[in-house]
Design an enzyme around this catalytic site. Structure first.
Site, mmCIF file in Angstrom:
data_model
loop_
_atom_site.group_PDB
_atom_site.id
_atom_site.type_symbol
_atom_site.label_atom_id
_atom_site.label_comp_id
_atom_site.label_asym_id
_atom_site.label_seq_id
_atom_site.Cartn_x
_atom_site.Cartn_y
_atom_site.Cartn_z
ATOM 1 N N ASP A 3 -1.031 -3.529 -9.640
ATOM 2 C CA ASP A 3 -1.523 -3.862 -8.299
ATOM 3 C C ASP A 3 -3.058 -3.843 -8.315
ATOM 4 O O ASP A 3 -3.665 -2.858 -8.764
ATOM 5 C CB ASP A 3 -0.976 -2.786 -7.330
ATOM 6 C CG ASP A 3 -1.159 -3.156 -5.878
ATOM 7 O OD1 ASP A 3 -1.303 -4.350 -5.565
ATOM 8 O OD2 ASP A 3 -1.127 -2.223 -5.039
ATOM 9 N N ASP A 7 2.807 0.193 0.907
ATOM 10 C CA ASP A 7 2.462 1.488 0.333
ATOM 11 C C ASP A 7 2.269 2.522 1.448
ATOM 12 O O ASP A 7 2.905 3.571 1.465
ATOM 13 C CB ASP A 7 1.176 1.345 -0.505
ATOM 14 C CG ASP A 7 0.836 2.612 -1.277
ATOM 15 O OD1 ASP A 7 1.596 3.594 -1.188
ATOM 16 O OD2 ASP A 7 -0.201 2.638 -1.968
ATOM 17 N N SER A 8 1.424 2.199 2.409
ATOM 18 C CA SER A 8 1.069 3.179 3.449
ATOM 19 C C SER A 8 2.276 3.715 4.210
ATOM 20 O O SER A 8 2.335 4.911 4.533
ATOM 21 C CB SER A 8 0.079 2.568 4.440
ATOM 22 O OG SER A 8 -1.118 2.247 3.781
HETATM 23 P P1 13P Z 1 -0.366 -1.123 2.940
HETATM 24 O O1 13P Z 1 -1.557 -0.215 2.905
HETATM 25 O O2 13P Z 1 -0.319 -1.885 4.227
HETATM 26 O O3 13P Z 1 0.899 -0.415 2.662
HETATM 27 O O4 13P Z 1 -0.551 -2.226 1.780
HETATM 28 C C1 13P Z 1 -0.231 -1.926 0.456
HETATM 29 C C2 13P Z 1 -0.724 -2.952 -0.508
HETATM 30 O O5 13P Z 1 -1.106 -4.047 -0.166
HETATM 31 C C3 13P Z 1 -0.699 -2.613 -1.938
HETATM 32 O O6 13P Z 1 -1.288 -3.589 -2.716
HETATM 33 O O1 G3H Z 2 -3.709 -1.713 -2.259
HETATM 34 C C1 G3H Z 2 -3.739 -0.507 -2.335
HETATM 35 C C2 G3H Z 2 -2.489 0.259 -2.594
HETATM 36 O O2 G3H Z 2 -2.036 0.839 -1.408
HETATM 37 C C3 G3H Z 2 -2.713 1.275 -3.667
HETATM 38 O O3 G3H Z 2 -3.502 2.301 -3.199
HETATM 39 O O4 G3H Z 2 -5.357 2.384 -4.884
HETATM 40 O O5 G3H Z 2 -4.868 4.328 -3.384
HETATM 41 O O6 G3H Z 2 -3.304 3.741 -5.247
HETATM 42 P P1 G3H Z 2 -4.309 3.251 -4.245
HETATM 43 ZN ZN ZN Z 3 -2.907 -4.619 -1.821
#
Ligand code: 13P
Ligand code: G3H
Ligand code: ZN
Length: 320
Positions: free
Chosen positions: A93, A267-268
């Site tokens: 990611d 993720d959030s």
């Molecule tokens: P959120 O913070 O909205 O969960 O997005 C996650 C994300 O785009 C990870 O690449």
């Molecule tokens: O895009 C961000 C993702 O939520 C990953 O977050 O870089 O804190 O692991 P992080």
């Molecule tokens: Zn992202």
């Protein structure tokens, strides 16, 4: 060099093709630890959904890159034990350099994102094309990004959205050879995506315009957490202080998933579900000190959240 195919992983090509034609999106869930991974896999097996396991560079630093890659290998075996073999992608990611993408390919990733969105258009094209050229030698699929999401991505902070310009997408896809494209249409990372009083909505008109330019091409949405208010409430009534946390309404994500959007990053919301469950245990059982007694409920809450996403938001349930 570890080939992802030897450890039972798949790239995104076939999954995206089916998702675009089938009108649903594949969940891309981030993980940093054991309980998150268990919850993702349990939820996706139970709902029979394909899944993209996302690892950010922050996650690699936090959990150790070697451990994470073995966890992903373990995931392919674990789903068999759970009784249903779902397709699993291991995806980098927000990769920001060629070297990081290469290192992931060498350690068994089946898909990488190269995020050159903070560079000039020309530099983004150049970096992305270089990563694609390398990855395709190993049949690893590549996600690029055009446009800038507001908020924080690792160390990079953008004050405002720079929406993807539909006029650029065709040229970008052609010049770079990417397999999918992340776009900026008003989503953003984190739990504060809109200001209070602002209408929480994404630019579905820009999405439609982009689709017209590259019909059927796989589109990715980052920053797609919905920030469930019941979770924010649990956090705040158990000692938390989360103010004005607002996410993307689920019905808008559902609409997007029905279009060429075939990967939705979340993720959030997982972070919120875990935090809410852990805070609740700490309030209700202040004498508890066995991590399994608070990480266990956190894992249960995560699993429930992911099942809900797969069934009701992304539409990926039953597609494995
Ligand atoms: P959120 O913070 O909205 O969960 O997005 C996650 C994300 O785009 C990870 O690449
Ligand atoms: O895009 C961000 C993702 O939520 C990953 O977050 O870089 O804190 O692991 P992080
Ligand atoms: Zn992202």
């Amino acid at each position: 060099m570890i080939n992802y195919k030897d450890i039972g992983l798949v790239n995104t090509r076939e999954l995206f093709r089916k998702a675009v034609t089938g009108g649903y999106a594949i969940p891309a869930y981030n993980f940093n630890n054991l309980e998150q991974l268990q919850a993702i896999l349990m939820a996706c097996v139970e709902t029979k959904s394909p899944v993209i396991l996302q690892v950010s560079s922050g996650a690699r630093k936090y959990a150790n890159q070697t451990l994470l890659r073995y966890m992903a290998e373990g995931a392919t075996k674990y789903v068999k034990e759970l009784g249903y073999e779902i397709p699993i992608v291991l995806h980098l990611d927000h990769g920001d350099t060629f070297e990081l993408a290469k290192s992931c390919v060498e350690t068994g990733f089946s898909s990488v994102m190269i995020d050159g969105s903070h560079h000039s258009y020309e530099k983004n094209v150049e970096l992305t094309a270089k990563v694609v050229e390398y990855c395709h030698k190993y049949d690893v699929t590549v996600e690029g990004e055009l446009g800038v999401l507001a908020g924080v991505e690792d160390e990079v902070k953008a004050e405002a959205h720079v929406y993807t310009q539909p006029g650029e997408v065709e040229d970008f896809v052609k010049k770079t050879g990417v397999d999918s494209l992340a776009i900026a249409i008003g989503t953003s990372h984190g739990a504060h995506k809109f200001k209070p009083g602002q209408k929480p909505e994404i630019k579905l008109d820009i999405l439609a315009e982009i689709e017209k330019r590259i019909p059927g091409f796989p589109i990715v949405l980052h920053g797609s957490s919905s920030v469930p208010q019941e979770l924010v409430k649990i956090i705040n009534s158990n000692g938390g202080k989360m103010k004005d946390a607002i996410g993307i309404p689920e019905d808008q994500l559902r609409l997007a998933a029905k279009s060429a959007v075939c990967k939705i990053n979340i993720d959030s919301d997982g972070r919120l579900a875990m935090t809410a469950a852990i805070r609740k245990v700490f309030t209700e059982k202040p004498d508890e000190f066995d991590p399994r007694k608070y990480l266990g409920p956190a894992r249960d809450a995560l699993k429930e959240l992911y099942m809900h996403k797969n069934i009701n938001v992304l539409g990926s349930a039953g597609k494995a």
